[in-house]
Design an enzyme around this catalytic site. Structure first.
Site, PDB file in Angstrom:
ATOM      1  N   LYS A 186       1.039  -0.926  -0.437  1.00  8.77           N
ATOM      2  CA  LYS A 186      -0.337  -0.246   0.097  1.00  8.77           C
ATOM      3  C   LYS A 186       1.066   1.306  -0.570  1.00  8.77           C
ATOM      4  O   LYS A 186       1.358   1.414   1.006  1.00  8.77           O
ATOM      5  CB  LYS A 186      -1.125   0.313   1.527  1.00  8.77           C
ATOM      6  CG  LYS A 186      -2.608   1.223   1.029  1.00  8.77           C
ATOM      7  CD  LYS A 186      -2.735   1.560   2.484  1.00  8.77           C
ATOM      8  CE  LYS A 186      -1.872   3.237   2.965  1.00  8.77           C
ATOM      9  NZ  LYS A 186      -1.300   4.094   2.206  1.00  8.77           N
ATOM     10  N   GLY A 238       6.481   5.441   8.635  1.00 11.30           N
ATOM     11  CA  GLY A 238       5.527   6.607   8.476  1.00 11.30           C
ATOM     12  C   GLY A 238       6.196   7.355  10.191  1.00 11.30           C
ATOM     13  O   GLY A 238       6.565   6.645  10.585  1.00 11.30           O
ATOM     14  N   SER A 239       4.628   8.095  10.527  1.00  7.67           N
ATOM     15  CA  SER A 239       5.163   8.299  11.380  1.00  7.67           C
ATOM     16  C   SER A 239       4.692   7.581  13.056  1.00  7.67           C
ATOM     17  O   SER A 239       4.586   6.583  12.998  1.00  7.67           O
ATOM     18  CB  SER A 239       3.842   9.797  11.715  1.00  7.67           C
ATOM     19  OG  SER A 239       2.602   8.911  11.150  1.00  7.67           O
ATOM     20  N   GLY A 243       2.258   4.213  13.559  1.00 11.68           N
ATOM     21  CA  GLY A 243       3.072   3.026  13.729  1.00 11.68           C
ATOM     22  C   GLY A 243       2.317   3.157  14.989  1.00 11.68           C
ATOM     23  O   GLY A 243       1.492   1.803  15.627  1.00 11.68           O
ATOM     24  N   GLU A 261       9.172   1.594  11.074  1.00 15.16           N
ATOM     25  CA  GLU A 261      10.213   2.003  10.738  1.00 15.16           C
ATOM     26  C   GLU A 261       9.512   3.571  10.614  1.00 15.16           C
ATOM     27  O   GLU A 261       8.902   3.788  10.074  1.00 15.16           O
ATOM     28  CB  GLU A 261      10.824   2.273   9.341  1.00 15.16           C
ATOM     29  CG  GLU A 261      11.870   0.875   9.370  1.00 15.16           C
ATOM     30  CD  GLU A 261      12.946   0.291  10.390  1.00 15.16           C
ATOM     31  OE1 GLU A 261      13.020   1.361   9.885  1.00 15.16           O
ATOM     32  OE2 GLU A 261      13.311  -0.552  10.297  1.00 15.16           O
ATOM     33  N   CYS A 295      14.071  10.372   7.186  1.00 17.03           N
ATOM     34  CA  CYS A 295      13.962  10.481   8.614  1.00 17.03           C
ATOM     35  C   CYS A 295      14.724   9.989   9.218  1.00 17.03           C
ATOM     36  O   CYS A 295      14.603  10.401  10.101  1.00 17.03           O
ATOM     37  CB  CYS A 295      13.070   8.813   8.538  1.00 17.03           C
ATOM     38  SG  CYS A 295      13.941   7.373   8.128  1.00 17.03           S
ATOM     39  N   GLU A 393      10.200  16.208  15.209  1.00 18.84           N
ATOM     40  CA  GLU A 393      10.480  15.915  14.128  1.00 18.84           C
ATOM     41  C   GLU A 393       9.597  16.483  12.870  1.00 18.84           C
ATOM     42  O   GLU A 393       8.225  16.946  13.363  1.00 18.84           O
ATOM     43  CB  GLU A 393      10.397  14.309  13.550  1.00 18.84           C
ATOM     44  CG  GLU A 393      10.752  14.316  11.941  1.00 18.84           C
ATOM     45  CD  GLU A 393      10.314  13.014  11.535  1.00 18.84           C
ATOM     46  OE1 GLU A 393       9.489  12.276  11.536  1.00 18.84           O
ATOM     47  OE2 GLU A 393      11.421  11.933  11.653  1.00 18.84           O
TER      48      GLU A 393
HETATM   49  P1  NAD Z   1       1.671   8.365   7.307  1.00 21.12           P
HETATM   50  O1  NAD Z   1       2.141   8.145   9.017  1.00 21.12           O
HETATM   51  O2  NAD Z   1       1.320   9.817   7.994  1.00 21.12           O
HETATM   52  O3  NAD Z   1       1.629   7.255   5.963  1.00 21.12           O
HETATM   53  C1  NAD Z   1       2.607   6.347   6.620  1.00 21.12           C
HETATM   54  C2  NAD Z   1       1.962   5.322   5.577  1.00 21.12           C
HETATM   55  O4  NAD Z   1       0.430   5.514   6.800  1.00 21.12           O
HETATM   56  C3  NAD Z   1       0.656   5.805   4.315  1.00 21.12           C
HETATM   57  O5  NAD Z   1       1.074   4.834   3.548  1.00 21.12           O
HETATM   58  C4  NAD Z   1      -0.549   6.307   4.663  1.00 21.12           C
HETATM   59  O6  NAD Z   1      -1.034   6.049   4.366  1.00 21.12           O
HETATM   60  C5  NAD Z   1      -0.764   4.756   6.293  1.00 21.12           C
HETATM   61  N1  NAD Z   1      -1.561   5.419   7.042  1.00 21.12           N
HETATM   62  C6  NAD Z   1      -2.174   6.032   7.677  1.00 21.12           C
HETATM   63  N2  NAD Z   1      -2.421   5.983   8.638  1.00 21.12           N
HETATM   64  C7  NAD Z   1      -3.393   5.233   8.674  1.00 21.12           C
HETATM   65  C8  NAD Z   1      -4.141   4.335   9.905  1.00 21.12           C
HETATM   66  N3  NAD Z   1      -4.648   4.731  10.680  1.00 21.12           N
HETATM   67  N4  NAD Z   1      -3.284   2.890  10.072  1.00 21.12           N
HETATM   68  C9  NAD Z   1      -2.966   1.864   8.495  1.00 21.12           C
HETATM   69  N5  NAD Z   1      -2.103   2.933   7.681  1.00 21.12           N
HETATM   70  C10 NAD Z   1      -2.137   4.559   7.598  1.00 21.12           C
HETATM   71  O7  NAD Z   1       4.041   9.662   7.336  1.00 21.12           O
HETATM   72  P2  NAD Z   1       4.048   9.865   6.113  1.00 21.12           P
HETATM   73  O8  NAD Z   1       3.849  11.381   6.374  1.00 21.12           O
HETATM   74  O9  NAD Z   1       3.828   9.810   4.647  1.00 21.12           O
HETATM   75  O10 NAD Z   1       6.159   9.639   6.376  1.00 21.12           O
HETATM   76  C11 NAD Z   1       6.508  10.447   6.966  1.00 21.12           C
HETATM   77  C12 NAD Z   1       7.005   9.621   8.532  1.00 21.12           C
HETATM   78  O11 NAD Z   1       7.857   8.528   7.870  1.00 21.12           O
HETATM   79  C13 NAD Z   1       8.056  10.553   9.110  1.00 21.12           C
HETATM   80  O12 NAD Z   1       7.795  10.485  10.658  1.00 21.12           O
HETATM   81  C14 NAD Z   1       9.527  10.281   8.554  1.00 21.12           C
HETATM   82  O13 NAD Z   1      10.578  10.120   9.723  1.00 21.12           O
HETATM   83  C15 NAD Z   1       8.816   8.904   8.696  1.00 21.12           C
HETATM   84  N6  NAD Z   1       9.271   7.798   8.387  1.00 21.12           N
HETATM   85  C16 NAD Z   1      10.515   7.098   8.868  1.00 21.12           C
HETATM   86  C17 NAD Z   1      11.855   6.043   7.324  1.00 21.12           C
HETATM   87  C18 NAD Z   1      12.045   4.770   8.420  1.00 21.12           C
HETATM   88  O14 NAD Z   1      12.660   4.370   8.018  1.00 21.12           O
HETATM   89  N7  NAD Z   1      12.510   5.501   9.671  1.00 21.12           N
HETATM   90  C19 NAD Z   1      11.493   6.339   6.066  1.00 21.12           C
HETATM   91  C20 NAD Z   1      10.879   7.198   5.771  1.00 21.12           C
HETATM   92  C21 NAD Z   1       9.892   7.569   6.749  1.00 21.12           C
END
Ligand code: NAD
Length: 491
Positions: A186, A238-239, A243, A261, A295, A393
């Site tokens: 996804k 993601g965030s 997570g 992650e 990230c 962040e």
């Molecule tokens: P986000 O958490 O908003 O979204 C990430 C993904 O999760 C998207 O595909 C989104 O559609 C999905 N999502 C959102 N709500 C959800 C839910 N309730 N249930 C399941 N899936 C859901 O993050 P973002 O804004 O897309 O990305 C930025 C964040 O990602 C930053 O915090 C960044 O640090 C982190 N990040 C971490 C790494 C790592 O490897 N540690 C790498 C890249 C980005």
């Protein structure tokens, strides 16, 4: 261009169907969402399909049906398919880069090429593991022999962010598939097109139907995957907030395995005896690549008092030089494009405006141009530990620069927050470097470098930056279950 006849995607013909069971299909209940180009906020498409429950169920059913065959396929055949897929991704890198750039805004030469290369590299790297990820055999004892095997989990899912739309796919899909799992991807709702376009390459590479599928959608689609009773693992990037939700959904459904992650607020610690130019170069690249939307960006820089003024001048000058290369991401020599969208722009500029009320700006702080979401690299100095600039962040080209006196003091400062993804120490003294590296509460540490990763060593965070690891042998363990077999040798 390669030979995948079915791949006819470009910004003029965007992929706008889900990829289920090796076919492009419309969502069963028609639903779409819109995406915009951050260079001018113009509409790119209002036809991106939103996968709903029936689509998720269809993908899970196809994956469940495919799993026995995929698990049993010979190692050489599985490797051949993964390697062909990697080659197809490379052949189509520029087209895939364009599909990402139209909604992410990152220039191809400065970022897109790297993150698509990472995807192909990850498939090649993990393909190499397929017949080498051995279990263990224990010494015979008491008439018994014991062996362990790594069993695939079954249907797995990857939920990825927008900032590295294909790189993150490589880090998840490649090890999942290499270890015999089926995988449902996804992508982020902000960057769906390159992922959807992979469908044509998945089919061309020879993955059997149901093994590797792509469902676009927002958090609702992600939640359907995270809470699904037949999905055995979710690997999420993601965030932190999302997570935590995913881990809760996983626990409350079928206790599926979870890898997280998450975000970072990575400290770079620069000692008096460091090579100054080297430290400046890493710190600048680390906060400007992908406009700081990385990230493990070095967003907290601590410099020892003896070289603080010198470092500040060089850091400021290098960032102002970099700001001259902020431009339309379509231009070949652009180094920094816009932030991903209006929401992200408002978030980052909100931090900058609030921060400017109580902190000193070393450089930046302004929007660039009057359309799109471009912002200068921005540095605040003398930020207090309780300030939001220090603890949260920002996910943009914004860092804080503080001075320190002693090693003990700076280690305490570096570890004072809840993030623990990456840290860097800059010094010519190897003893000090190794001492500080072991003191950092961080999943990854760079010595005389920061904000980098390699496919063959674990990648991930400690504290609230994550759970589990990607890359290396670690990720293979996270996509398999150990099975212990006990053999009675006396019968
Ligand atoms: P986000 O958490 O908003 O979204 C990430 C993904 O999760 C998207 O595909 C989104 O559609 C999905 N999502 C959102 N709500 C959800 C839910 N309730 N249930 C399941 N899936 C859901 O993050 P973002 O804004 O897309 O990305 C930025 C964040 O990602 C930053 O915090 C960044 O640090 C982190 N990040 C971490 C790494 C790592 O490897 N540690 C790498 C890249 C980005």
């Amino acid at each position: 261009m390669g030979s995948a006849a079915a791949f006819d995607f470009s910004r003029a013909s965007l992929p706008t169907q889900l990829f289920i069971n090796n076919e492009y299909v419309d969502p069963k209940t028609p639903a779409t969402f819109s995406v915009y180009n951050p260079r001018d906020d113009s509409l790119v498409s209002d036809k991106v399909p939103q996968a709903g429950l029936d689509d998720v169920n269809a993908a899970v059913a196809a994956a469940t049906a495919a799993f026995p065959q995929w698990k049993a396929i010979t190692a050489s055949e599985r490797r051949r398919i993964l390697l062909k897929f990697a080659a197809l991704v490379r052949d189509h890198a520029e087209a895939l880069g364009e599909l990402t750039r139209v909604t992410l805004g990152a220039p191809y030469n400065a970022f897109g090429k790297f993150e698509i290369g990472l995807c192909a590299d990850a498939f090649e790297y993990n393909a190499g593991w397929i017949d080498k990820f051995a279990g263990e055999a224990y010494p015979q004892q008491d008439g018994f022999m014991r062996i362990t095997r790594h069993e695939p989990l079954g249907v797995t899912a990857g939920i990825v962010p927008w900032n590295g739309p294909l790189g993150t796919v490589g880090l998840k899909a490649a090890p999942a598939l290499a270890t015999g799992n089926c995988f449902i991807l996804k992508p982020s709702e902000k960057t769906p097109f390159a992922a959807l376009a992979l469908g044509a390459l998945i089919k061309e590479a020879g993955f059997p139907p149901g093994v590797f599928q792509v469902l676009s959608g927002d958090g609702q689609t992600g939640a359907l995957l995270a809470s699904h009773m037949q999905i055995r693992k979710v690997s999420f990037t993601g965030s932190i907030a999302t997570g935590k939700r995913i881990q809760k959904m996983a626990a409350e459904s079928n206790l599926k395995r979870v890898t997280l992650e998450l975000g970072g607020k990575s400290p770079a610690v620069v000692f008096n005896d460091s090579n100054l130019d080297n430290a400046v170069t890493w710190c600048v690249n680390a906060i400007t690549t992908n406009s700081g939307q990385v990230c493990f960006a070095a967003s907290r820089v601590y410099v020892q008092e003896g070289i603080f003024d010198q470092f500040s001048q060089k850091y400021k000058a290098a960032l102002e030089e970099r700001a001259k290369r902020i431009n339309d991401p379509e231009h070949e020599d652009t180094l920094m494009g816009p932030l991903v969208d209006k929401a992200q722009f408002q978030r980052v500029t909100g931090f900058v405006e609030r921060g400017a009320q109580t902190n000193k700006l070393l450089t930046g702080g302004q929007r660039v141009g009057d359309k799109g979401f471009f912002i200068q690299p921005t540095v605040f100095t003398g930020v207090e530990p309780d300030a939001e600039l220090y603890r949260e962040e920002i996910f943009g080209p914004v860092s804080i620069l503080n001075s320190f006196k002693t090693e003990e003091e700076v280690v305490k400062k570096a570890n004072a927050i809840e993030y623990g993804l990456m840290a860097g120490v800059f010094t010519q003294d190897i003893n000090k470097a190794l001492r500080v590296a072991s003191e950092f509460e961080s999943g990854m540490v760079g010595i005389n470098c920061i904000s980098l990763n390699f496919l063959n060593v674990p990648f991930g965070g400690s504290k609230q930056s994550g759970l589990g690891r990607e890359c290396g042998r670690s990720v293979l363990e996270h996509f398999t279950e150990p099975k212990t077999v006990m053999i009675n040798l006396t019968y």
